[in-house]
Design a protein around this motif. Sequence first.
Motif, PDB file in Angstrom:
ATOM      1  N   GLY A  10      24.124 -42.386  28.111  1.00 44.15           N
ATOM      2  CA  GLY A  10      23.213 -42.554  29.244  1.00 44.15           C
ATOM      3  C   GLY A  10      22.583 -43.927  29.270  1.00 44.15           C
ATOM      4  N   GLY A  11      22.543 -44.600  28.160  1.00 44.83           N
ATOM      5  CA  GLY A  11      22.162 -45.999  28.132  1.00 44.83           C
ATOM      6  C   GLY A  11      20.692 -46.267  28.124  1.00 44.83           C
ATOM      7  N   GLY A  12      20.091 -46.318  29.253  1.00 48.17           N
ATOM      8  CA  GLY A  12      18.726 -46.780  29.352  1.00 48.17           C
ATOM      9  C   GLY A  12      18.720 -48.157  29.967  1.00 48.17           C
ATOM     10  N   PRO A  13      17.519 -48.703  30.186  1.00 47.43           N
ATOM     11  CA  PRO A  13      17.413 -49.986  30.883  1.00 47.43           C
ATOM     12  C   PRO A  13      18.120 -51.143  30.177  1.00 47.43           C
ATOM     13  CG  PRO A  13      15.230 -48.999  30.523  1.00 47.43           C
ATOM     14  CD  PRO A  13      16.237 -48.133  29.862  1.00 47.43           C
ATOM     15  N   GLN A  14      18.063 -51.186  28.845  1.00 45.35           N
ATOM     16  CA  GLN A  14      18.689 -52.314  28.149  1.00 45.35           C
ATOM     17  C   GLN A  14      20.205 -52.259  28.264  1.00 45.35           C
ATOM     18  OE1 GLN A  14      16.555 -51.114  24.918  1.00 45.35           O
ATOM     19  NE2 GLN A  14      14.976 -52.674  25.026  1.00 45.35           N
ATOM     20  N   ASN A  15      20.770 -51.056  28.179  1.00 47.24           N
ATOM     21  CA  ASN A  15      22.217 -50.911  28.313  1.00 47.24           C
ATOM     22  C   ASN A  15      22.655 -51.294  29.730  1.00 47.24           C
ATOM     23  OD1 ASN A  15      24.843 -50.324  27.622  1.00 47.24           O
ATOM     24  ND2 ASN A  15      24.622 -48.128  27.945  1.00 47.24           N
ATOM     25  N   MET A  16      21.871 -50.907  30.713  1.00 43.83           N
ATOM     26  CA  MET A  16      22.188 -51.235  32.109  1.00 43.83           C
ATOM     27  C   MET A  16      22.110 -52.740  32.327  1.00 43.83           C
ATOM     28  SD  MET A  16      23.171 -50.220  34.964  1.00 43.83           S
ATOM     29  CE  MET A  16      22.805 -48.627  35.590  1.00 43.83           C
ATOM     30  N   GLN A  17      21.118 -53.398  31.750  1.00 45.86           N
ATOM     31  CA  GLN A  17      20.992 -54.849  31.884  1.00 45.86           C
ATOM     32  C   GLN A  17      22.174 -55.558  31.235  1.00 45.86           C
ATOM     33  OE1 GLN A  17      17.152 -55.701  30.218  1.00 45.86           O
ATOM     34  NE2 GLN A  17      16.038 -55.072  32.069  1.00 45.86           N
ATOM     35  N   ALA A  18      22.617 -55.054  30.098  1.00 47.06           N
ATOM     36  CA  ALA A  18      23.775 -55.648  29.430  1.00 47.06           C
ATOM     37  C   ALA A  18      25.022 -55.498  30.294  1.00 47.06           C
ATOM     38  CB  ALA A  18      23.994 -55.001  28.065  1.00 47.06           C
ATOM     39  N   MET A  19      25.176 -54.348  30.922  1.00 49.84           N
ATOM     40  CA  MET A  19      26.331 -54.127  31.808  1.00 49.84           C
ATOM     41  C   MET A  19      26.271 -55.057  33.017  1.00 49.84           C
ATOM     42  SD  MET A  19      26.809 -49.965  31.615  1.00 49.84           S
ATOM     43  CE  MET A  19      27.528 -49.927  33.214  1.00 49.84           C
ATOM     44  N   ILE A  20      25.094 -55.245  33.550  1.00 46.88           N
ATOM     45  CA  ILE A  20      24.928 -56.139  34.707  1.00 46.88           C
ATOM     46  C   ILE A  20      25.251 -57.572  34.307  1.00 46.88           C
ATOM     47  CG2 ILE A  20      23.222 -57.151  36.277  1.00 46.88           C
ATOM     48  CD1 ILE A  20      21.933 -54.321  36.397  1.00 46.88           C
ATOM     49  N   ARG A  21      24.761 -57.990  33.143  1.00 45.78           N
ATOM     50  CA  ARG A  21      25.068 -59.348  32.657  1.00 45.78           C
ATOM     51  C   ARG A  21      26.565 -59.525  32.450  1.00 45.78           C
ATOM     52  NH1 ARG A  21      20.352 -58.655  29.682  1.00 45.78           N
ATOM     53  NH2 ARG A  21      21.506 -58.051  27.810  1.00 45.78           N
ATOM     54  N   GLN A  22      27.205 -58.502  31.896  1.00 41.89           N
ATOM     55  CA  GLN A  22      28.646 -58.566  31.666  1.00 41.89           C
ATOM     56  C   GLN A  22      29.399 -58.661  33.002  1.00 41.89           C
ATOM     57  OE1 GLN A  22      30.202 -55.198  29.510  1.00 41.89           O
ATOM     58  NE2 GLN A  22      32.187 -56.166  29.177  1.00 41.89           N
ATOM     59  N   ALA A  23      28.976 -57.899  33.987  1.00 43.27           N
ATOM     60  CA  ALA A  23      29.618 -57.944  35.310  1.00 43.27           C
ATOM     61  C   ALA A  23      29.400 -59.311  35.967  1.00 43.27           C
ATOM     62  CB  ALA A  23      29.074 -56.832  36.199  1.00 43.27           C
ATOM     63  N   GLN A  24      28.203 -59.872  35.822  1.00 45.62           N
ATOM     64  CA  GLN A  24      27.929 -61.198  36.388  1.00 45.62           C
ATOM     65  C   GLN A  24      28.782 -62.264  35.714  1.00 45.62           C
ATOM     66  OE1 GLN A  24      23.668 -61.256  35.780  1.00 45.62           O
ATOM     67  NE2 GLN A  24      23.245 -60.693  37.909  1.00 45.62           N
TER      68      GLN A  24
END
Length: 115
Positions: A10-24
């Motif tokens: 489920g991740g959480g905010p930090q996991n989501m931010q890492a995914m967003i950074r990776q996508a960017q």
Amino acid sequence: MRANIPKGMGGGPQNMQAMIRQAQKMQEDMAAKQEELDAREYEIKAGGGVVTVKINGKKEILSIDLDPEIVDPDDVETLSDLLVAGVNEAIKRVETTNAAEMEKITGSMNMPGMF
């Protein structure tokens, strides 16, 4: 009733931010690669080398060179067929190269319309 989600799921905010950074980062890498691919030039020969088509990565034909021996005013149809074959092969080469280079960045991820 509460759902028990195992830690790390489920991740959480930090996991989501890492995914967003990776996508960017992937998007930036793809944009840079596309710019590089657009600037490339290809030279494709058709008809046993009697037609040479130069094309860039934007699929813009830069030149078409013909061996004088194939220019027969009584057989324009053959010349036309050779030109079509050369241009089609040039476009195919650009598309194949572009797809292979982008796949190096995205892996086998299929993201139509995302980038």
